[in-house]
Write an enzyme that holds these catalytic residues in place. Structure first.
Site, PDB file in Angstrom:
ATOM      1  N   GLY A  48       0.826  -1.198   0.000  1.00  0.00           N
ATOM      2  CA  GLY A  48       0.000   0.000   0.000  1.00  0.00           C
ATOM      3  C   GLY A  48       0.859   1.244   0.000  1.00  0.00           C
ATOM      4  N   GLY A  50      -0.845   4.441  -0.052  1.00  0.00           N
ATOM      5  CA  GLY A  50      -1.690   5.578   0.302  1.00  0.00           C
ATOM      6  C   GLY A  50      -0.996   6.372   1.394  1.00  0.00           C
ATOM      7  N   HIS A 274     -21.743   8.119   4.837  1.00  0.00           N
ATOM      8  CA  HIS A 274     -21.489   9.563   4.827  1.00  0.00           C
ATOM      9  C   HIS A 274     -22.744  10.293   4.368  1.00  0.00           C
ATOM     10  CE1 HIS A 274     -19.583  13.371   4.160  1.00  0.00           C
ATOM     11  NE2 HIS A 274     -18.400  12.909   4.485  1.00  0.00           N
ATOM     12  N   SER A 292     -17.697  16.772   0.189  1.00  0.00           N
ATOM     13  CA  SER A 292     -16.994  16.785   1.485  1.00  0.00           C
ATOM     14  C   SER A 292     -17.836  17.326   2.635  1.00  0.00           C
ATOM     15  CB  SER A 292     -15.739  17.644   1.347  1.00  0.00           C
ATOM     16  OG  SER A 292     -15.237  17.936   2.618  1.00  0.00           O
ATOM     17  N   ARG A 338     -21.316  12.162  11.407  1.00  0.00           N
ATOM     18  CA  ARG A 338     -21.870  11.557  10.198  1.00  0.00           C
ATOM     19  C   ARG A 338     -22.981  10.551  10.450  1.00  0.00           C
ATOM     20  NH1 ARG A 338     -16.062  10.896   7.126  1.00  0.00           N
ATOM     21  NH2 ARG A 338     -15.821  13.140   6.917  1.00  0.00           N
ATOM     22  N   ARG A 443     -16.304   7.111  12.813  1.00  0.00           N
ATOM     23  CA  ARG A 443     -15.122   7.983  12.683  1.00  0.00           C
ATOM     24  C   ARG A 443     -15.554   9.426  12.481  1.00  0.00           C
ATOM     25  NH1 ARG A 443     -12.518  10.356   8.458  1.00  0.00           N
ATOM     26  NH2 ARG A 443     -13.579   9.181   6.830  1.00  0.00           N
ATOM     27  N   LEU A 449      -7.256  10.734   7.678  1.00  0.00           N
ATOM     28  CA  LEU A 449      -5.941  11.173   7.206  1.00  0.00           C
ATOM     29  C   LEU A 449      -5.002  11.310   8.401  1.00  0.00           C
ATOM     30  CD1 LEU A 449      -6.946  13.875   4.547  1.00  0.00           C
ATOM     31  CD2 LEU A 449      -6.719  11.410   4.282  1.00  0.00           C
TER      32      LEU A 449
HETATM   33  C1  FAD Z   1     -13.999  10.647  -1.452  1.00  0.00           C
HETATM   34  C2  FAD Z   1     -13.321  10.532  -0.133  1.00  0.00           C
HETATM   35  C3  FAD Z   1     -12.961  11.666   0.573  1.00  0.00           C
HETATM   36  C4  FAD Z   1     -12.328  11.566   1.807  1.00  0.00           C
HETATM   37  N1  FAD Z   1     -11.987  12.705   2.469  1.00  0.00           N
HETATM   38  C5  FAD Z   1     -11.359  12.606   3.664  1.00  0.00           C
HETATM   39  C6  FAD Z   1     -10.962  13.772   4.363  1.00  0.00           C
HETATM   40  O1  FAD Z   1     -11.177  14.887   3.923  1.00  0.00           O
HETATM   41  N2  FAD Z   1     -10.341  13.621   5.545  1.00  0.00           N
HETATM   42  C7  FAD Z   1     -10.079  12.395   6.090  1.00  0.00           C
HETATM   43  O2  FAD Z   1      -9.484  12.326   7.164  1.00  0.00           O
HETATM   44  N3  FAD Z   1     -10.420  11.273   5.422  1.00  0.00           N
HETATM   45  C8  FAD Z   1     -11.053  11.344   4.236  1.00  0.00           C
HETATM   46  N4  FAD Z   1     -11.411  10.200   3.577  1.00  0.00           N
HETATM   47  C9  FAD Z   1     -10.955   8.895   4.086  1.00  0.00           C
HETATM   48  C10 FAD Z   1      -9.490   8.700   3.727  1.00  0.00           C
HETATM   49  O3  FAD Z   1      -9.244   9.205   2.451  1.00  0.00           O
HETATM   50  C11 FAD Z   1      -9.068   7.230   3.748  1.00  0.00           C
HETATM   51  O4  FAD Z   1      -9.517   6.609   4.911  1.00  0.00           O
HETATM   52  C12 FAD Z   1      -7.548   7.135   3.716  1.00  0.00           C
HETATM   53  O5  FAD Z   1      -7.023   7.892   2.661  1.00  0.00           O
HETATM   54  C13 FAD Z   1      -7.082   5.683   3.607  1.00  0.00           C
HETATM   55  O6  FAD Z   1      -5.671   5.689   3.482  1.00  0.00           O
HETATM   56  P1  FAD Z   1      -4.837   4.346   3.499  1.00  0.00           P
HETATM   57  O7  FAD Z   1      -3.434   4.737   3.289  1.00  0.00           O
HETATM   58  O8  FAD Z   1      -5.185   3.578   4.719  1.00  0.00           O
HETATM   59  O9  FAD Z   1      -5.387   3.502   2.265  1.00  0.00           O
HETATM   60  P2  FAD Z   1      -5.525   3.867   0.687  1.00  0.00           P
HETATM   61  O10 FAD Z   1      -5.261   5.283   0.385  1.00  0.00           O
HETATM   62  O11 FAD Z   1      -6.835   3.273   0.275  1.00  0.00           O
HETATM   63  O12 FAD Z   1      -4.360   3.057   0.028  1.00  0.00           O
HETATM   64  C14 FAD Z   1      -4.399   1.671  -0.115  1.00  0.00           C
HETATM   65  C15 FAD Z   1      -3.155   1.226  -0.829  1.00  0.00           C
HETATM   66  O13 FAD Z   1      -3.057  -0.190  -0.739  1.00  0.00           O
HETATM   67  C16 FAD Z   1      -2.782  -0.728  -2.015  1.00  0.00           C
HETATM   68  N5  FAD Z   1      -3.361  -2.073  -2.027  1.00  0.00           N
HETATM   69  C17 FAD Z   1      -4.550  -2.493  -1.544  1.00  0.00           C
HETATM   70  N6  FAD Z   1      -4.683  -3.819  -1.679  1.00  0.00           N
HETATM   71  C18 FAD Z   1      -3.545  -4.250  -2.271  1.00  0.00           C
HETATM   72  C19 FAD Z   1      -3.081  -5.516  -2.673  1.00  0.00           C
HETATM   73  N7  FAD Z   1      -3.811  -6.619  -2.472  1.00  0.00           N
HETATM   74  N8  FAD Z   1      -1.867  -5.581  -3.263  1.00  0.00           N
HETATM   75  C20 FAD Z   1      -1.103  -4.483  -3.463  1.00  0.00           C
HETATM   76  N9  FAD Z   1      -1.489  -3.255  -3.085  1.00  0.00           N
HETATM   77  C21 FAD Z   1      -2.702  -3.140  -2.491  1.00  0.00           C
HETATM   78  C22 FAD Z   1      -3.395   0.215  -3.009  1.00  0.00           C
HETATM   79  O14 FAD Z   1      -2.768   0.077  -4.254  1.00  0.00           O
HETATM   80  C23 FAD Z   1      -3.092   1.555  -2.314  1.00  0.00           C
HETATM   81  O15 FAD Z   1      -1.784   1.953  -2.647  1.00  0.00           O
HETATM   82  C24 FAD Z   1     -12.058  10.295   2.346  1.00  0.00           C
HETATM   83  C25 FAD Z   1     -12.416   9.149   1.650  1.00  0.00           C
HETATM   84  C26 FAD Z   1     -13.068   9.257   0.431  1.00  0.00           C
HETATM   85  C27 FAD Z   1     -13.507   8.030  -0.264  1.00  0.00           C
END
Ligand code: FAD
Length: 642
Positions: A48, A50, A274, A292, A338, A443, A449
């Site tokens: 991952g 992200g 949401h 948002s 929410r 949440r 984030l």
């Molecule tokens: C539209 C939207 C708006 C949002 N706005 C906000 C906000 O304003 N503030 C806030 O706090 N939160 C917000 N959120 C929530 C927040 O964006 C997410 O909870 C957060 O970004 C998740 O981050 P992460 O790094 O855990 O996972 P992700 O960003 O989902 O990253 C997952 C990673 O894992 C990798 N991956 C997954 N499975 C596999 C696999 N099997 N093999 C290889 N790679 C894999 C993917 O390629 C990716 O790189 C929002 C969510 C959405 C949907």
């Protein structure tokens, strides 16, 4: 029929005790260290890229570990985190409006409806202030006030302004920061990046997580990768509902494969709906779009006072409108959390007062804000969101109110981790949305984030040392029997999916599964509905394995094959979510059981019976392990935003 069995209680053995404000400091001091020369001998796989995985990979590599990073997108910076719009919380108290680490801690424990651990939440609040400094140092362009100081706005469930933002693109800007930090390490040779690779299995040797099996999504090649520890930062599972605000690729496979290998899965039924999404426009749709929560700072939510009022919004006079959030929850108004705002929207729509097609919508109106602040100021704050809305609906939100409706958005449940973010498989760490750790049953906005970056930049890089200090572990190669078995399992599974050669598309199964989940395990859950859902899911899963059609082969780019594997795992997860929701005969946060509500329709918890984390062990019959939650500081009370 028994749906699960009860196992032993568990506890978080890594959690320090003592005064809550000293626990993180003590844990960092007591955790073992790895000296810089030894770090070079240790390899960590991070799945991952992200905000959680990207920040973790960059920080571990900067510290001197050898990192191997995986994502299924074509670039690490396309991770779903890029979609985050509204902002990130931090207890900086720049506004001098009464904020503090303790208040952020308090708001988060209460916002999560007393189903999160106090130790973890306090640490999150504590570390939040470091995140902003880190990101500013990286050059993340947070919005600033006229005088140059960082600006803040409010999100739901709080009465202070503690949300830092970069217009409606906060996730993108933060991710660019983490991505640049990663790229620096990639250039330095400390991170090896595997984009367009999907992890399909966890390799466990002698009880420890030692690697992964991945598929190259372009060539179809299956590879094994071995390391001293594995970190999952693979995001959330909202797409089990098919329609959600998440990126289409988000899935559960990495976590689910680890769960099947022994990692407990905690609170799978805690999902977040949401309140402010663009309503679904038809059956053809495959994705929903978030507007948002930050919009609720200035937008006012309303519906017509009387049911069946079909006049256009501009023709409904003030006296015939119901600003129902301001009416029912005067203390927090449009900024209630929410779960509360979503249920309130559902209630007014159920009363026949919803607007737009099918009556499944409520207004989010900016007329007052535009009059008060001027169009330019509104455009400055939310311009890109307004543009997005206009492009999707064809309506101009500067002239007519937006129409919004609740949609699946975030999953608080995830793999169980201890205070060190280590799962029940030694050497397997889980961070970001993929773990269950900090948000309880609901949440608060702008906290995902914060958690992802807290885990990746600050928590994991400290706690993983304690584990790696016992390494490097025995050298392994691809011929080890556990490695061969994991690889063969992946190959067999792909072959099985291709061999069905049926007559229904993967998407048609996924859509039907999503319907079942939304209907019975969505905004309101009942014993009858959940029982029905379990039997429907089982029937549909059997049909999937006899009728799914996956064209093409495994030795090429084959997105149907990718999707089929993910949907197969969603089926198993969906069943566990319903079992979890069924066993938790209380309402809390996003989990609203119709049988458990107060006389005025609010969620009714049963702390004596359900004041625990439900951690599930995989098996034909899942086993429930309870982790009791103790509250020494924020005492459970009826959560009121009135
Ligand atoms: C539209 C939207 C708006 C949002 N706005 C906000 C906000 O304003 N503030 C806030 O706090 N939160 C917000 N959120 C929530 C927040 O964006 C997410 O909870 C957060 O970004 C998740 O981050 P992460 O790094 O855990 O996972 P992700 O960003 O989902 O990253 C997952 C990673 O894992 C990798 N991956 C997954 N499975 C596999 C696999 N099997 N093999 C290889 N790679 C894999 C993917 O390629 C990716 O790189 C929002 C969510 C959405 C949907």
């Amino acid at each position: 029929m028994d749906l699960y069995r009860l196992g032993e209680e568990i506890r978080d053995a890594a959690a320090p005790d003592g005064p809550v404000e000293t626990r993180w400091e003590r844990r960092r001091f007591e955790a073992k260290l790895v000296n810089p020369a030894n770090r070079r001998k240790l390899t960590v796989i991070v799945v991952g890229t992200g905000l959680a995985g990207g920040s973790a990979a960059a920080t571990l590599a900067e510290a001197g570990y050898r990192v191997r990073s995986y994502c299924y997108q074509d670039s690490p910076r396309r991770a779903h985190s890029i979609a985050a719009q509204g902002g990130i919380n931090a207890a900086k108290n720049y506004r001098n409006d009464g904020d503090s680490i303790y208040r952020l801690f308090y708001d988060t424990v209460k916002g999560g409806d007393f189903r999160a651990r106090e130790s973890n939440v306090y640490r999150l609040a504590e570390v939040s202030v470091n995140i902003i400094d880190q990101c500013v140092a990286q050059g993340v362009p947070f919005a600033r006030e006229y005088g140059g100081l960082l600006d803040n706005r409010s999100f739901g469930g709080t009465q202070v302004s503690r949300t830092f933002y970069a217009r409606g693109q906060t996730g993108q800007q933060l991710l660019l920061g983490a991505y640049q930090a990663m790229e620096r390490q990639i250039a330095a040779g400390t991170i090896e990046m595997f984009a367009r690779h999907e992890m399909l299995e966890l390799i466990v040797v002698d009880g420890r997580a030692r690697g992964i099996v991945a598929r190259d999504l372009v060539t179809g090649e299956i590879t094994t990768d071995l390391a001293d520890a594995v970190v999952l930062a693979s995001g959330g599972y909202s797409n089990v509902y098919f329609l959600s605000t998440n990126a289409k690729g988000c899935n559960i496979t990495a976590s689910w494969r680890a769960h099947r290998k022994g990692a407990l899965f905690a609170n799978p039924c805690f999902t977040q709906i949401h309140p402010t999404c663009i309503p679904q426009s038809g059956e053809h749709q495959s994705k929903l779009t978030l507007m948002s929560e930050s919009l609720r700072n200035d937008g006012r939510v309303w519906v017509p006072l009387s049911s069946g009022d079909a006049r256009p919004p501009g023709q409904i006079p003030e006296g015939e409108r119901d600003y129902y959030l301001e009416r029912i929850y005067p203390a927090f108004g449009n900024l209630v959390p929410r779960d509360i705002a979503s249920r309130a929207a559902k209630n007014v729509c159920d009363e026949g007062r919803g607007v737009g097609p099918g009556g499944l919508g409520v207004y989010l109106d900016f007329a007052d804000a535009i009059e008060r602040l001027g169009r330019h100021a509104v455009e400055e704050r939310y311009g890109n969101l307004f543009e997005m809305y206009q492009r999707i609906t064809g309506e101009d939100p500067y002239g007519v109110p937006m129409r919004i409706y609740p949609a699946m958005h975030y999953t608080m449940g995830g793999l169980w981790v201890d205070y060190d973010l280590q799962s029940t498989i030694p050497g397997l760490f889980v961070i970001g949305e993929a773990n269950f750790s900090d948000h309880g049953a609901n949440r608060l906005g702008a906290s995902a984030l914060m958690q992802g970056l807290a885990d990746g930049y600050f928590v994991l890089p400290n706690t993983i040392n304690n584990y790696l200090a016992s390494g490097p572990f025995d050298r392994l190669d691809a011929s080890h029997e556990a490695v061969v078995a994991a690889r063969t399992a992946v190959e067999d599974r792909l072959a099985r999916l291709l061999a069905v050669d049926g007559d229904r598309t993967v998407d048609s199964f996924h859509r039907e599964l999503g319907h079942i989940m939304w209907e019975h395990c969505g905004m309101e859950r009942t014993e009858e509905g959940l029982t029905k859902a379990i039997s429907l899911i089982r029937g549909l899963r059997d049909e999937f394995w006899t009728r799914v059609k996956v064209p093409g082969t495994g030795e090429q780019l084959n997105q149907n094959l990718e999707k089929a594997g993910r949907v197969a795992d969603f089926f198993e997860l969906a069943e566990l979510m319903c079992i979890d929701a069924l066993h938790r005969r209380e309402s809390c946060g996003g989990h609203f059981r119709a049988e458990s509500q107060t006389s005025d329709g609010e969620a009714l918890r049963h702390d004596d019976e359900f004041g625990y984390v439900a951690a599930w062990e995989y098996g034909d019959l899942p086993t429930l392990h309870k982790e009791r939650l103790d509250f020494e500081y924020v005492h459970p009370s009826t959560r009121s935003y009135k």
